[in-house]
Scaffold this motif. Structure first.
Motif, PDB file in Angstrom:
ATOM      1  N   LEU A 207      -3.262  42.238  10.342  1.00 15.33           N
ATOM      2  CA  LEU A 207      -2.691  42.161  11.677  1.00 15.33           C
ATOM      3  C   LEU A 207      -3.068  43.382  12.508  1.00 15.33           C
ATOM      4  CD1 LEU A 207       0.884  40.779  10.871  1.00 15.33           C
ATOM      5  CD2 LEU A 207      -1.076  39.535  11.828  1.00 15.33           C
ATOM      6  N   GLU A 208      -3.048  44.545  11.880  1.00 17.31           N
ATOM      7  CA  GLU A 208      -3.419  45.769  12.603  1.00 17.31           C
ATOM      8  C   GLU A 208      -4.880  45.706  13.017  1.00 17.31           C
ATOM      9  OE1 GLU A 208      -3.422  50.621  11.954  1.00 17.31           O
ATOM     10  OE2 GLU A 208      -2.714  49.259  10.386  1.00 17.31           O
ATOM     11  N   TRP A 209      -5.740  45.203  12.137  1.00 14.09           N
ATOM     12  CA  TRP A 209      -7.167  45.085  12.470  1.00 14.09           C
ATOM     13  C   TRP A 209      -7.387  44.115  13.615  1.00 14.09           C
ATOM     14  CZ3 TRP A 209     -10.646  41.012  12.345  1.00 14.09           C
ATOM     15  CH2 TRP A 209     -11.988  41.371  12.507  1.00 14.09           C
ATOM     16  N   LEU A 210      -6.666  42.986  13.584  1.00 13.49           N
ATOM     17  CA  LEU A 210      -6.789  42.016  14.666  1.00 13.49           C
ATOM     18  C   LEU A 210      -6.307  42.602  15.978  1.00 13.49           C
ATOM     19  CD1 LEU A 210      -5.614  38.722  12.911  1.00 13.49           C
ATOM     20  CD2 LEU A 210      -7.938  39.316  13.633  1.00 13.49           C
ATOM     21  N   PHE A 211      -5.203  43.354  15.942  1.00  7.02           N
ATOM     22  CA  PHE A 211      -4.681  43.951  17.170  1.00  7.02           C
ATOM     23  C   PHE A 211      -5.672  44.942  17.754  1.00  7.02           C
ATOM     24  CE2 PHE A 211      -2.382  47.447  19.231  1.00  7.02           C
ATOM     25  CZ  PHE A 211      -1.781  46.744  20.264  1.00  7.02           C
ATOM     26  N   LEU A 212      -6.248  45.785  16.897  1.00  8.58           N
ATOM     27  CA  LEU A 212      -7.215  46.771  17.385  1.00  8.58           C
ATOM     28  C   LEU A 212      -8.469  46.101  17.899  1.00  8.58           C
ATOM     29  CD1 LEU A 212      -6.875  49.526  14.637  1.00  8.58           C
ATOM     30  CD2 LEU A 212      -5.957  49.568  16.956  1.00  8.58           C
ATOM     31  N   THR A 213      -8.792  44.919  17.367  1.00  6.53           N
ATOM     32  CA  THR A 213      -9.995  44.215  17.819  1.00  6.53           C
ATOM     33  C   THR A 213      -9.770  43.538  19.158  1.00  6.53           C
ATOM     34  OG1 THR A 213     -10.594  43.831  15.517  1.00  6.53           O
ATOM     35  CG2 THR A 213     -11.704  42.479  17.180  1.00  6.53           C
ATOM     36  N   ILE A 214      -8.577  42.955  19.348  1.00  2.81           N
ATOM     37  CA  ILE A 214      -8.312  42.189  20.558  1.00  2.81           C
ATOM     38  C   ILE A 214      -7.853  43.081  21.697  1.00  2.81           C
ATOM     39  CG2 ILE A 214      -6.884  40.339  21.525  1.00  2.81           C
ATOM     40  CD1 ILE A 214      -6.756  39.120  18.740  1.00  2.81           C
ATOM     41  N   ALA A 215      -7.031  44.072  21.398  1.00  5.38           N
ATOM     42  CA  ALA A 215      -6.467  44.925  22.440  1.00  5.38           C
ATOM     43  C   ALA A 215      -7.562  45.748  23.104  1.00  5.38           C
ATOM     44  CB  ALA A 215      -5.411  45.849  21.845  1.00  5.38           C
ATOM     45  N   PRO A 216      -7.523  45.875  24.426  1.00  8.30           N
ATOM     46  CA  PRO A 216      -8.531  46.679  25.121  1.00  8.30           C
ATOM     47  C   PRO A 216      -8.454  48.143  24.706  1.00  8.30           C
ATOM     48  CG  PRO A 216      -7.325  45.267  26.648  1.00  8.30           C
ATOM     49  CD  PRO A 216      -6.595  45.212  25.342  1.00  8.30           C
ATOM     50  N   CYS A 217      -9.607  48.751  24.601  1.00  6.96           N
ATOM     51  CA  CYS A 217      -9.696  50.167  24.245  1.00  6.96           C
ATOM     52  C   CYS A 217      -9.956  50.951  25.525  1.00  6.96           C
ATOM     53  CB  CYS A 217     -10.809  50.390  23.225  1.00  6.96           C
ATOM     54  SG  CYS A 217     -11.129  52.108  22.850  1.00  6.96           S
ATOM     55  N   ASP A 218      -8.898  51.506  26.113  1.00  6.99           N
ATOM     56  CA  ASP A 218      -9.000  52.216  27.385  1.00  6.99           C
ATOM     57  C   ASP A 218      -8.792  53.712  27.226  1.00  6.99           C
ATOM     58  OD1 ASP A 218      -9.422  49.788  28.692  1.00  6.99           O
ATOM     59  OD2 ASP A 218      -7.283  49.418  28.856  1.00  6.99           O
ATOM     60  N   ALA A 219      -8.758  54.197  25.994  1.00  9.58           N
ATOM     61  CA  ALA A 219      -8.670  55.624  25.705  1.00  9.58           C
ATOM     62  C   ALA A 219      -9.437  55.884  24.421  1.00  9.58           C
ATOM     63  CB  ALA A 219      -7.213  56.071  25.573  1.00  9.58           C
ATOM     64  N   ALA A 220      -9.842  57.116  24.246  1.00  7.24           N
ATOM     65  CA  ALA A 220     -10.593  57.468  23.041  1.00  7.24           C
ATOM     66  C   ALA A 220      -9.740  57.256  21.799  1.00  7.24           C
ATOM     67  CB  ALA A 220     -11.061  58.913  23.125  1.00  7.24           C
ATOM     68  N   GLU A 221     -10.363  56.757  20.729  1.00  7.23           N
ATOM     69  CA  GLU A 221      -9.670  56.497  19.484  1.00  7.23           C
ATOM     70  C   GLU A 221     -10.350  57.265  18.356  1.00  7.23           C
ATOM     71  OE1 GLU A 221      -9.596  52.336  18.826  1.00  7.23           O
ATOM     72  OE2 GLU A 221      -8.165  51.914  20.435  1.00  7.23           O
ATOM     73  N   PRO A 222      -9.618  57.568  17.275  1.00  6.82           N
ATOM     74  CA  PRO A 222     -10.234  58.259  16.145  1.00  6.82           C
ATOM     75  C   PRO A 222     -11.378  57.443  15.546  1.00  6.82           C
ATOM     76  CG  PRO A 222      -7.831  58.343  15.994  1.00  6.82           C
ATOM     77  CD  PRO A 222      -8.167  57.400  17.105  1.00  6.82           C
ATOM     78  N   TRP A 223     -12.477  58.115  15.254  1.00 11.13           N
ATOM     79  CA  TRP A 223     -13.661  57.514  14.639  1.00 11.13           C
ATOM     80  C   TRP A 223     -14.278  56.427  15.502  1.00 11.13           C
ATOM     81  CZ3 TRP A 223     -15.275  60.318  10.681  1.00 11.13           C
ATOM     82  CH2 TRP A 223     -14.338  61.051   9.971  1.00 11.13           C
ATOM     83  N   GLN A 224     -14.104  56.528  16.785  1.00  3.81           N
ATOM     84  CA  GLN A 224     -14.685  55.535  17.685  1.00  3.81           C
ATOM     85  C   GLN A 224     -16.185  55.763  17.808  1.00  3.81           C
ATOM     86  OE1 GLN A 224     -12.763  55.303  21.472  1.00  3.81           O
ATOM     87  NE2 GLN A 224     -14.375  54.095  22.414  1.00  3.81           N
TER      88      GLN A 224
END
Length: 260
Positions: free
Chosen positions: A4-21
């Motif tokens: 579920l966490e992986w799906l959320f991170l995949t679907i949710a827009p990334c509008d700020a820098a994330e670790p290991w991005q």
């Protein structure tokens, strides 16, 4: 839970820098989408070149060794291969240059009739924003300062070194004009999701245009080393629906002007 966490991170827009991005932040403007598409197109050519050169290198190492060819051939010229290795590398930059020039000129295009105009003034080490479209009778524009929130004052879910006390509220799906300048030293107004990086030069007005296509909160930082607290000059742009923009400006920004 991990799925579920992986799906959320995949679907949710990334509008700020994330670790290991590794990749870019999700595009919020057509300009940034064009930058991402150009990156993918160029990467396609890079993969082709990598495969082609790797094949030639591996083939040369495999066939041209002492055990297989104890007596090497003395070939010093190859007209055909020299013509090909000259023409093909010159054609590839042409395919890259055409979309890159189109994107470059579109980034410099100035919006004639923007919905709103915002002036961003860099200071050591905070920013002042002016909504010049809301001038009052005494010709005082709607102005407020934006400071970074100290780490000790952060609330749950807020991002360290990226949150500010006063966000820049803009209407979504509207053309915006951003005028950037500085009051002291060189600064920069950069928001990766919008594809904007505009230098703030003292005594000079630089202009850029954006059109945020979706609602959300977009984070940026100063991209010019401006002194001791250079890392403490974040930018937060909040795009809201047009119908909510007027009330947000009235409720959040006008009282701050009254306090000033």
């Amino acid at each position: 839970m991990i799925v579920l966490e992986w799906l959320f991170l995949t679907i949710a827009p990334c509008d700020a820098a994330e670790p290991w991005q590794l990749g870019s932040q999700d595009a919020a403007t057509p300009m940034m989408q064009g930058i991402i598409d150009l990156h993918h197109d160029i990467f396609f050519f890079l993969i082709l070149i990598l495969v082609f050169v790797s094949r030639i290198l591996v083939r040369a190492l495999w066939h041209f060794q002492k055990e297989k060819n104890p007596i090497p051939q003395r070939i010093v010229h190859g007209t055909t291969i020299e013509i090909l290795r000259t023409i093909f590398p010159s054609i590839i930059p042409m395919f890259i240059a055409i979309p890159s020039f189109a994107l470059l000129y579109s980034m410099d295009e100035v919006v004639v009739n923007p919905a709103i105009t915002i002036k961003a003034i860099g200071h050591q080490w905070y920013r002042t924003y002016e909504y010049s479209d809301y001038n009052s009778s005494d010709e005082q524009s709607l102005t407020f300062d934006s400071y970074t929130i100290p780490e000790d004052d952060l609330e749950l879910g807020q991002l360290r070194l990226l949150e500010v006390d006063n966000r820049v509220v803009v209407p979504a799906k509207s053309h915006l004009r951003i005028i950037v300048t500085s009051a002291d030293v060189l600064h920069s107004w950069a928001v990766p999701s919008s594809g904007v990086k505009c230098d703030a030069v003292p005594g000079r007005l630089n202009q850029t245009s954006i059109s945020v296509q979706r609602e959300g909160v977009y984070y940026g930082q100063c991209s010019e080393i401006c002194g001791t607290n250079h890392a403490f000059m974040p930018i937060v742009v909040e795009a809201v629906p047009r119908k909510d923009y007027g009330s947000r400006v009235s409720n959040q920004l006008i009282p701050q002007t009254g306090e000033a």
